[in-house]
Design an enzyme around this catalytic site. Structure first.
Site, mmCIF file in Angstrom:
data_model
loop_
_atom_site.group_PDB
_atom_site.id
_atom_site.type_symbol
_atom_site.label_atom_id
_atom_site.label_comp_id
_atom_site.label_asym_id
_atom_site.label_seq_id
_atom_site.Cartn_x
_atom_site.Cartn_y
_atom_site.Cartn_z
ATOM 1 N N GLU A 84 0.831 -1.198 0.000
ATOM 2 C CA GLU A 84 0.000 0.000 0.000
ATOM 3 C C GLU A 84 0.870 1.253 0.000
ATOM 4 O OE1 GLU A 84 -2.339 0.858 3.426
ATOM 5 O OE2 GLU A 84 -0.914 -0.061 4.802
ATOM 6 N N ASP A 90 -0.131 -6.244 1.447
ATOM 7 C CA ASP A 90 -0.017 -5.864 2.852
ATOM 8 C C ASP A 90 -1.218 -5.047 3.316
ATOM 9 O OD1 ASP A 90 0.480 -3.400 1.672
ATOM 10 O OD2 ASP A 90 2.374 -3.039 2.738
#
Length: 213
Positions: A35, A86
């Site tokens: 991210e 993630d």
């Protein structure tokens, strides 16, 4: 749901999502999706004044995560390339529910529902949480400048919000296996044996046929 493995690692700030996602990507030779965090131009202001900057912060994250997932679908999952991320885009609902005022939250959720309507859905979730002391320690260790003004009370409430959300998620989506780990009891960065425990559970879930290989 995707037939190609798509694993999402989730949990509150500082719990170790990115480190674990990297380890999984390396071990299983999956494509890694990380991210965007520090690139968010509003995040530092958000930690200084949550009420003032929450809407801008959350909208930036939503748009960027939408674009990332769209690219992951087109470039990898559609070509049967396994992915580990993630984050799961559902985290936007957790943060928005905690920080946005009612009028902004309504507008935000309208955008969220439209953008995520046909997004790829992970077929395995790895959920990690930990006590406030552990989270604060790990936030300090990684040393992100923009997180230094974070209110510990905000982080503690966020961890509780995650637990509440994940309990509901497991009931609403029984078809998606959720592997849960307590960050107070496991440190996969410091101890190889802890990392192997996580891999062992992932292997067992894959072998059960709950996630396509």
């Amino acid at each position: 749901m995707n037939s190609t493995p798509f694993i999402a690692v989730e949990g509150p700030i500082g719990v170790g999502k990115t480190s674990l996602a990297k380890a999984i990507a390396e071990h299983y030779e999956f494509q890694l999706l990380k991210e965007i965090v520090e690139e968010n131009p509003f995040l530092g202001k958000f930690y200084d004044n949550i009420d003032e900057w929450s809407f801008q912060t959350e909208m930036f994250f939503l748009c960027n995560r939408y674009k990332q997932l769209e690219e992951i679908q087109d470039q990898y999952l559609s070509k049967q390339v396994p992915v580990v991320s993630d984050y799961h885009i559902f985290k936007n609902r957790i943060f928005a529910g905690r920080t946005l005022k009612d009028r902004h939250h309504h507008k935000y959720m309208q955008c969220f529902d439209i953008l995520t309507e046909d997004m790829p859905v992970p077929n395995m979730i790895i959920y990690m949480n930990a006590s406030l002391d552990t989270l604060l320690k790990r936030v300090k260790q990684r040393g992100r400048f923009i997180e230094q003004n974070m209110d510990p009370a905000y982080l503690e409430q966020l961890a509780a919000d995650y637990d509440t959300f994940m309990s509901a998620f497991k009931k609403q989506h029984p078809e998606i296996p959720v592997l849960t780990f307590n960050g107070d009891d496991i440190d996969f960065v410091a101890y190889e044996t802890d990392k192997e425990k996580i891999f062992s559970l992932i292997d067992a879930t894959l072998k059960k046929g709950e996630v396509a290989k």
